[in-house]
Enzyme design. Sequence first.
Site, short mmCIF file in Angstrom:
data_model
loop_
_atom_site.label_atom_id
_atom_site.label_comp_id
_atom_site.label_asym_id
_atom_site.label_seq_id
_atom_site.Cartn_x
_atom_site.Cartn_y
_atom_site.Cartn_z
CD GLU A 516 23.71 -34.54 -76.58
OE1 GLU A 516 23.24 -35.59 -76.12
OE2 GLU A 516 24.66 -33.93 -76.06
NE ARG A 532 2.29 -25.39 -90.88
CZ ARG A 532 1.23 -24.98 -90.18
NH1 ARG A 532 0.39 -25.86 -89.66
NH2 ARG A 532 1.00 -23.70 -90.01
#
Length: 595
Positions: A516, A532
């Site tokens: 995953e 960000r």
Amino acid sequence: MDSSPALAATPAASPSEAARARIDALNDEAWPLRFTERERAEALANEALDLAEAEGHIVGRALALRTLGVQRYYFRSDFEGALEMLQRALSLLDEAGEAGGRADVLNGIGYVHLRRGEHAEAVRLHLEALRLHRSIGDRAGESSSLNLLGIAAYRGGDYGAALEYHQASMALREQAGDRAGVGHALINIGIVYGEMGEMERLLEYMQEALLIHEGHDALAASACLNNIGNAYRALGDADRALEYLERAASGFRAIGHVDETACLCEIGRLHEARGDYAAARACYERALGLGQQMGATMYAPEILICMGMLQMRQLDELDSGFAHLTEALRRAEAQEARQYVYAAHEALAEAYERRGDTARALEHHRAFHAVWKDVFGTETSVRIQNVRVQAEVQQSEREAEILREKNEALTRADEEKARLLEQLRQQAAELERQTREDALTGVFNRRHLDTLLGAEWERAVRFGRALTVAMLDIDHFKDVNDCFSHAVGDEVLRTVARILRDNTRGVDSVARYGGEEFCLLLVETDVEEGARLCDRLRARVESHDWSGIRPGLAVTISAGVAGSSEAEAPDALLAAADVRLYAAKHQGRNRVCAD
């Protein structure tokens, strides 16, 4: 009591004609019954073996060992014992200069190699057996070889080839009127569709196979019931799943087959997903006890992990759960069962985290990733290797077909050659794509990411440009699989990959790094910009409408970000991002850590 035949030395005397005829008749009767009438086939083969040893009938001994060896792995899962018998049978056939039966023995040895994870050797042996069966016009044997090649392709992750082999095998069995053989082919085709997430087709094939096997082949019928149960579980019908899984367990129990332990583990997971932790615990305990009683050691690590996680997460029995997980790791390592080694490391990382031992948790977290990445890389390599082996065989057959066509009509041969060359070109392009892309999600795989990272690192160093790597992990992904099904888990992986790909630049790279976990390669991007971006991606994943996949489903991700200015080599850059990913998870998940 172990009824294994002794591998005695061959007597010097030659068998009489009457003795030879009796031995051959016993072997001819035993071989077709090896799967459908276990006890009778075993009795016939043992009688043939005893007579062959007494009379010095070398080929008779080999063919009896062939039947007993195949039965040993099929019914007892005793792969080492089976391999010893089958290799001895092959040696005796070679000693006698006898080609008959050799292909069947090669198939048996190949299947043992496959169960031990040696895919390339298994494929080689099955292809050799297929060649021998075809050379003597043995259509039944050819069908068996195709079936085993399909199983090998499935275990190697090449589902397209697996379906082709099983369909070809089923066609031969239909032509021969082999109803039981058709049923086995239906089971194998259904399993492939199930692995690809097509549960409705899995149900269709298993129900058709069950009509054939029920009342005739208890083991095959139980396998059908087990797969039907797992299909209903994946489709969210817990009641029907439990009904079929319990019928499957009863069927395995009636014939004393080791697969009952694996079936009980699946029933336990179903109870656990429904919140019935007492019933789940009872299933796991029963599976452990039965596995120990029957010597089914290959299932023990998985069951111990299930028990340990249940105790740790749901029953507030941290010490007992920790003990079961530690034992699971020990057994998995002893068996070299790497899929359970990394699962045990992952579970132990969580266990140590719950104990507050951050250092040991990080140690197991790193071990989990190391083993998982090793397994992922190996599976990718095996899949590509199998595709190449099959392509070589198919190319040889096509070249022979071209030559035949040229002899019949030059114009027709030229057209056929052009068509085949175009087909080869398309296959080469597809193979090239498979070497770069992850089959499930469509983003880059780890192998191609390593290549890209090396090139971007050199460019960043040469021109003084920024380079940032982000490691992202789906939070509590195991819970998604356990509570909603692996099919839902696969759809979550595909959706997260799509969100990452659709919200990054064309110059950036998105890869599935294993399980995953995903990795972003952000060129000309510093750590602050990368952090960000990752936070925007995190927010998009969290706000996505996951109810479209399954009501009640919620998904978040965590991320770790590191820049090239903080590392001296590409591997160190990945390691730094991975450590920050672990920090983000330790701080509560659903967050980005960049320092």
